[in-house]
Design a protein around this motif. Structure first.
Motif, PDB file in Angstrom:
ATOM      1  N   GLU A  31      -1.759  -2.937  -4.187  1.00 33.86           N
ATOM      2  CA  GLU A  31      -1.097  -3.507  -3.020  1.00 33.86           C
ATOM      3  C   GLU A  31       0.352  -3.048  -2.955  1.00 33.86           C
ATOM      4  O   GLU A  31       0.840  -2.632  -1.900  1.00 33.86           O
ATOM      5  CB  GLU A  31      -1.151  -5.037  -3.061  1.00 33.86           C
ATOM      6  N   ALA A  34       0.430   0.684  -1.977  1.00 32.64           N
ATOM      7  CA  ALA A  34       0.042   0.865  -0.581  1.00 32.64           C
ATOM      8  C   ALA A  34       1.134   0.380   0.369  1.00 32.64           C
ATOM      9  O   ALA A  34       1.481   1.076   1.330  1.00 32.64           O
ATOM     10  CB  ALA A  34      -1.267   0.133  -0.292  1.00 32.64           C
ATOM     11  N   LYS A  35       1.697  -0.778   0.090  1.00 30.88           N
ATOM     12  CA  LYS A  35       2.754  -1.312   0.960  1.00 30.88           C
ATOM     13  C   LYS A  35       4.025  -0.480   0.878  1.00 30.88           C
ATOM     14  O   LYS A  35       4.807  -0.445   1.827  1.00 30.88           O
ATOM     15  CB  LYS A  35       3.034  -2.777   0.612  1.00 30.88           C
ATOM     16  N   ASP A  39       0.072   7.330   0.276  1.00 24.21           N
ATOM     17  CA  ASP A  39      -0.990   7.761   1.178  1.00 24.21           C
ATOM     18  C   ASP A  39      -2.328   7.954   0.468  1.00 24.21           C
ATOM     19  O   ASP A  39      -3.368   7.536   0.971  1.00 24.21           O
ATOM     20  CB  ASP A  39      -0.600   9.087   1.858  1.00 24.21           C
ATOM     21  N   ALA A  71      -8.482  -1.749  -1.370  1.00 29.17           N
ATOM     22  CA  ALA A  71      -7.141  -1.317  -0.952  1.00 29.17           C
ATOM     23  C   ALA A  71      -7.222  -0.415   0.281  1.00 29.17           C
ATOM     24  O   ALA A  71      -6.343  -0.461   1.147  1.00 29.17           O
ATOM     25  CB  ALA A  71      -6.436  -0.594  -2.104  1.00 29.17           C
ATOM     26  N   LYS A  72      -8.278   0.360   0.380  1.00 28.47           N
ATOM     27  CA  LYS A  72      -8.470   1.208   1.564  1.00 28.47           C
ATOM     28  C   LYS A  72      -8.700   0.344   2.803  1.00 28.47           C
ATOM     29  O   LYS A  72      -8.097   0.569   3.854  1.00 28.47           O
ATOM     30  CB  LYS A  72      -9.653   2.154   1.344  1.00 28.47           C
ATOM     31  N   TYR A  75      -5.248  -1.939   3.287  1.00 31.25           N
ATOM     32  CA  TYR A  75      -3.941  -1.300   3.479  1.00 31.25           C
ATOM     33  C   TYR A  75      -4.020   0.145   3.963  1.00 31.25           C
ATOM     34  O   TYR A  75      -2.987   0.770   4.185  1.00 31.25           O
ATOM     35  CB  TYR A  75      -3.145  -1.322   2.160  1.00 31.25           C
ATOM     36  N   LEU A  77      -5.035   2.655   2.194  1.00 28.56           N
ATOM     37  CA  LEU A  77      -4.793   3.572   1.081  1.00 28.56           C
ATOM     38  C   LEU A  77      -6.025   4.439   0.864  1.00 28.56           C
ATOM     39  O   LEU A  77      -7.102   3.942   0.558  1.00 28.56           O
ATOM     40  CB  LEU A  77      -4.465   2.797  -0.195  1.00 28.56           C
TER      41      LEU A  77
END
Length: 158
Positions: A31, A34-35, A39, A71-72, A75, A77
């Motif tokens: 997280e 990603a935040k 990429d 996560a994809k 966010y 990612l």
């Protein structure tokens, strides 16, 4: 992690990409990355099952893939799997191809073989079979990122 977050926050017109063996990844870390703007995360694996002397395998546990897929979704990612084709990893390539196909996870391969080096740890006939399997899997829809020519030229060089 803080250094990565700081660097990612400063990016301008570039794609950010990190390679990890996945051992220290967790939901919070993903997280954060990603935040911060990561990429693509490349999961570098020697194999699906445990390999003697390597810490770069899933050990048959797909939890890290589950976390990356989450996560994809949450966010955006992106991630992929990468395997270096070496003597000690070739027996794991079919399992990683199956994982890639089954979970629709992009996979790439690095070819490390020098036929002029007499003490190469890669058996050329085993490498040829592995490259042919990758090409067949790619033709059958497994999301192999490398162009087919990469493997064809590898076969030609053997």
């Amino acid at each position: 992690m803080a250094n990565c977050q700081s660097l990612l926050g400063q990016r301008r017109n570039m794609v950010t990409y990190i390679t990890s063996n996945g051992k220290l990844l967790n939901h919070q870390g993903l997280e954060t990355l990603a935040k911060a703007g990561l990429d693509i995360l490349e999961l570098s694996l020697d194999g699906y099952d445990a390999i003697d002397g390597s810490k770069k395998s899933l050990g048959g546990d797909e939890t890290v893939i589950d976390m990356l897929e989450n996560a994809k979704r949450q966010y955006g990612l992106r991630f992929k799997v990468h395997q270096v084709l070496a003597g000690s990893t070739l027996q794991e390539t079919p399992k990683l191809l199956e994982l890639s196909r089954r979970r629709n996870v992009p996979i790439s391969f690095g070819l490390v073989f020098d036929p002029s080096f007499e003490e190469s740890s890669v058996d050329s006939s085993e490498l040829r079979r592995t490259l042919e399997l990758i090409l067949e899997s790619q033709r059958d829809g497994t999301p192999v990122i490398n162009p087919a020519q990469y493997f064809q030229e590898g076969i030609t060089s053997l």
